[in-house]
Design a protein around this motif. Sequence first.
Motif, PDB file in Angstrom:
ATOM      1  N   PHE A  39     116.151   8.649  -3.277  1.00 38.50           N
ATOM      2  CA  PHE A  39     114.842   8.084  -3.624  1.00 38.50           C
ATOM      3  C   PHE A  39     114.583   8.078  -5.129  1.00 38.50           C
ATOM      4  N   SER A  40     115.642   8.029  -5.902  1.00 40.72           N
ATOM      5  CA  SER A  40     115.460   8.081  -7.355  1.00 40.72           C
ATOM      6  C   SER A  40     115.159   6.719  -7.965  1.00 40.72           C
ATOM      7  N   THR A  41     115.375   5.645  -7.209  1.00 37.86           N
ATOM      8  CA  THR A  41     115.178   4.298  -7.745  1.00 37.86           C
ATOM      9  C   THR A  41     114.457   3.419  -6.725  1.00 37.86           C
ATOM     10  N   PRO A  42     113.838   2.339  -7.186  1.00 37.84           N
ATOM     11  CA  PRO A  42     113.242   1.386  -6.241  1.00 37.84           C
ATOM     12  C   PRO A  42     114.261   0.864  -5.227  1.00 37.84           C
ATOM     13  N   GLU A  43     115.503   0.631  -5.674  1.00 35.72           N
ATOM     14  CA  GLU A  43     116.524   0.144  -4.749  1.00 35.72           C
ATOM     15  C   GLU A  43     116.812   1.174  -3.665  1.00 35.72           C
ATOM     16  N   PRO A 142     102.143   8.448  -3.248  1.00 37.08           N
ATOM     17  CA  PRO A 142     101.904   8.179  -4.670  1.00 37.08           C
ATOM     18  C   PRO A 142     102.386   9.313  -5.570  1.00 37.08           C
ATOM     19  N   GLU A 143     102.221  10.550  -5.115  1.00 37.00           N
ATOM     20  CA  GLU A 143     102.647  11.696  -5.910  1.00 37.00           C
ATOM     21  C   GLU A 143     104.161  11.715  -6.087  1.00 37.00           C
ATOM     22  N   LYS A 144     104.897  11.449  -5.016  1.00 40.44           N
ATOM     23  CA  LYS A 144     106.360  11.424  -5.094  1.00 40.44           C
ATOM     24  C   LYS A 144     106.823  10.292  -6.004  1.00 40.44           C
ATOM     25  N   LEU A 145     106.220   9.149  -5.849  1.00 43.37           N
ATOM     26  CA  LEU A 145     106.627   7.999  -6.662  1.00 43.37           C
ATOM     27  C   LEU A 145     106.372   8.271  -8.149  1.00 43.37           C
ATOM     28  N   SER A 146     105.226   8.831  -8.429  1.00 40.79           N
ATOM     29  CA  SER A 146     104.892   9.120  -9.820  1.00 40.79           C
ATOM     30  C   SER A 146     105.850  10.141 -10.424  1.00 40.79           C
ATOM     31  N   SER A 147     106.188  11.170  -9.631  1.00 38.15           N
ATOM     32  CA  SER A 147     107.078  12.211 -10.138  1.00 38.15           C
ATOM     33  C   SER A 147     108.469  11.687 -10.422  1.00 38.15           C
ATOM     34  N   ARG A 148     108.836  10.573  -9.803  1.00 33.82           N
ATOM     35  CA  ARG A 148     110.158   9.987 -10.006  1.00 33.82           C
ATOM     36  C   ARG A 148     110.128   8.828 -10.993  1.00 33.82           C
ATOM     37  N   GLY A 149     109.013   8.651 -11.644  1.00 31.47           N
ATOM     38  CA  GLY A 149     108.916   7.617 -12.655  1.00 31.47           C
ATOM     39  C   GLY A 149     108.881   6.207 -12.110  1.00 31.47           C
ATOM     40  N   ILE A 150     108.509   6.052 -10.842  1.00 31.58           N
ATOM     41  CA  ILE A 150     108.406   4.716 -10.226  1.00 31.58           C
ATOM     42  C   ILE A 150     106.946   4.294 -10.320  1.00 31.58           C
ATOM     43  N   ASN A 151     106.646   3.426 -11.266  1.00 29.72           N
ATOM     44  CA  ASN A 151     105.248   3.083 -11.531  1.00 29.72           C
ATOM     45  C   ASN A 151     105.004   1.603 -11.786  1.00 29.72           C
ATOM     46  N   ASP A 152     106.044   0.792 -11.635  1.00 34.19           N
ATOM     47  CA  ASP A 152     105.858  -0.655 -11.774  1.00 34.19           C
ATOM     48  C   ASP A 152     104.944  -1.160 -10.658  1.00 34.19           C
ATOM     49  N   ALA A 153     103.965  -1.963 -10.992  1.00 38.01           N
ATOM     50  CA  ALA A 153     102.944  -2.398 -10.027  1.00 38.01           C
ATOM     51  C   ALA A 153     103.540  -3.161  -8.850  1.00 38.01           C
ATOM     52  N   ALA A 154     104.466  -4.071  -9.139  1.00 34.43           N
ATOM     53  CA  ALA A 154     105.079  -4.855  -8.050  1.00 34.43           C
ATOM     54  C   ALA A 154     105.888  -3.958  -7.132  1.00 34.43           C
ATOM     55  N   ASN A 158     105.296  -3.213  -3.103  1.00 34.78           N
ATOM     56  CA  ASN A 158     106.341  -3.375  -2.092  1.00 34.78           C
ATOM     57  C   ASN A 158     106.495  -2.112  -1.252  1.00 34.78           C
ATOM     58  N   ILE A 159     106.512  -0.971  -1.916  1.00 35.45           N
ATOM     59  CA  ILE A 159     106.698   0.284  -1.184  1.00 35.45           C
ATOM     60  C   ILE A 159     105.495   0.574  -0.294  1.00 35.45           C
ATOM     61  N   GLU A 160     104.315   0.202  -0.739  1.00 35.17           N
ATOM     62  CA  GLU A 160     103.135   0.388   0.109  1.00 35.17           C
ATOM     63  C   GLU A 160     103.237  -0.472   1.369  1.00 35.17           C
ATOM     64  N   LEU A 161     103.754  -1.692   1.237  1.00 33.56           N
ATOM     65  CA  LEU A 161     103.978  -2.525   2.412  1.00 33.56           C
ATOM     66  C   LEU A 161     105.051  -1.908   3.306  1.00 33.56           C
ATOM     67  N   TYR A 162     106.117  -1.387   2.698  1.00 33.90           N
ATOM     68  CA  TYR A 162     107.146  -0.712   3.485  1.00 33.90           C
ATOM     69  C   TYR A 162     106.511   0.393   4.345  1.00 33.90           C
ATOM     70  N   ARG A 163     105.623   1.154   3.757  1.00 35.18           N
ATOM     71  CA  ARG A 163     104.981   2.258   4.479  1.00 35.18           C
ATOM     72  C   ARG A 163     104.221   1.747   5.699  1.00 35.18           C
ATOM     73  N   LYS A 164     103.540   0.628   5.547  1.00 35.74           N
ATOM     74  CA  LYS A 164     102.787   0.065   6.675  1.00 35.74           C
ATOM     75  C   LYS A 164     103.741  -0.369   7.790  1.00 35.74           C
ATOM     76  N   GLU A 165     104.841  -1.000   7.424  1.00 35.64           N
ATOM     77  CA  GLU A 165     105.803  -1.436   8.436  1.00 35.64           C
ATOM     78  C   GLU A 165     106.448  -0.239   9.130  1.00 35.64           C
ATOM     79  N   VAL A 166     106.736   0.800   8.363  1.00 40.04           N
ATOM     80  CA  VAL A 166     107.334   2.006   8.936  1.00 40.04           C
ATOM     81  C   VAL A 166     106.381   2.640   9.946  1.00 40.04           C
TER      82      VAL A 166
END
Length: 535
Positions: A39-43, A142-154, A158-166
């Motif tokens: 989980f270190s990158t958006p990919e 949001p806390e995990k994403l922020s701690s990993r430096g993932i902060n690009d709005a787009a 996308n990850i928020e949509l992923y969460r809804k689908e999951v």
Amino acid sequence: MKKYILLTIIVLSAVFQSCTDDLNVVSEDDDVLSEDVLFSTPEGYKKAFAGVYGNLTLTGVLGPDNSSLEGVDAGTSQFTRCLLYLQELTTDELIWSYENDGGTAELQRNIWTPANPVILGMFSRTMVSVSYANEFLRQSTPEKLSSRGINDAATLANIELYRKEVRVLRAYAYYNMMDLFGKAPMYTENDPINFAGPEYNRKQLFTFIESELKAVLPDLKAARTNEYGRLDQSMARMILAKLYLNAQVYIQENRFDDCITMCNEVIAGGYTLKPKYLDNFKADNDTSEEIIFAIQSDGSVSQNWGATTVLTNGQIGAWENNGADFGIGGWTGALRIRKEFVQKFDGTKFSQDTRNTIGKGVQGDPSKQRTIDIADIGVKTQGYILSKFSNKTSTGVNGVSSTYADTDFPLFRLADVYLMYAEATLRGGNGTTAQALDYVNALRRRANSNSNVGNILSSELTLDFLIDERARELHWEAHRRQDLIRFGKFTGGSYNWSWKGNSSKGIAIPSHMNVFPIPEGSLGANRNLTQNTGY
């Protein structure tokens, strides 16, 4: 194109160790990545997200015979194959010739026990879907994403949509647990690892599933706007429609108005009937405008022993040897159909019905004509065969493999919505009989090449008609057991079929078999679970 599975192959080699720990299921995969690496990158998030979907298709990462679950065989733990066996093999629609295969004899003879390996496979694979979903949700706050430096709005959107689908995939997993087992251990992303989840009964599961789906539905992508292989609002509405249609079974409540509301919203999503019925079951059915959600299959990149591989290979007759007609090698008569299903197509009204793909023997050879009765399950030339699924495209091109099907499994499609609307209306819901009749006759016209020869009158639209029409339209699509239970025809003796209750003519089975037993191993893993009554 089925691009989405490619990510799944990658991520399933990085099974989350923690998410199997919390269900007392052990991963056998050696290549386990730490959460910080995965989980270190958006990919990495995209790959992990694809892995939640991938559990519906794959059993492991080392090929079709590999299972990521310790002690659970790949052949009895692939999701769609287990779903097919529990919803179809236990009913009047299917017979499996090779009864030495683990668990199959007990299922098709309705004599299963808590030791059945297919029941264990379904329970384990479905709960692992819950586990994968929970771990993704834990790692994408949001806390995990922020701690990993993932902060690009787009990326965050996308990850928020992923969460809804999951969350929808998790709700779907619990929907299956509720339907099949009547109970389940409850786990969410807020529970600690190595937590023994409490047992939820059907009422509690119903409430959880309904609330989860309603909560995320507005934020999902609109019908038919997501990339292929991913769910949208119609998938959530379809699960809700199923929930409401079966509410009298699950929670003893009338929710038929709600079922009709969901059906109307799905229908408004822009789906249309595929002009040719059988094109829904071919290797390019990913282009079908009728399929609401399908579980992907690719003969080269997702080789597994899933439902469409079983169905395409299994339907090839021992006498007929007709694999070339369907672009598949065939398993010499593994599947046949029971007498009572054949009789659903009796009469001249069905002589041109394209859903009637029943084969009665080798044309022109009097010595190779099949009997409708199956006196001995092991004799593969007894009983008729079917030719519904194909590993050829709608233009006649073979799939990439002659062993593993390219055909996606149509989990939900528009035809089912039409039939649910009709049934809910007849059961007192606020639909209209005229509209219900129009929907049913649309299916009949499609089945008869746009001719009205198969159309029915309003007086013929009854519940008895609908349970048979559901078999004609939806056979081998993993609905039949649920349908028979809802109509009061699965247990008891009001409707018997060949080999029901381990009798060649069919006998009554007890009512506790409306749900499956909790597997022995699952009871041992979580002391909060209790066995279903009768087992």
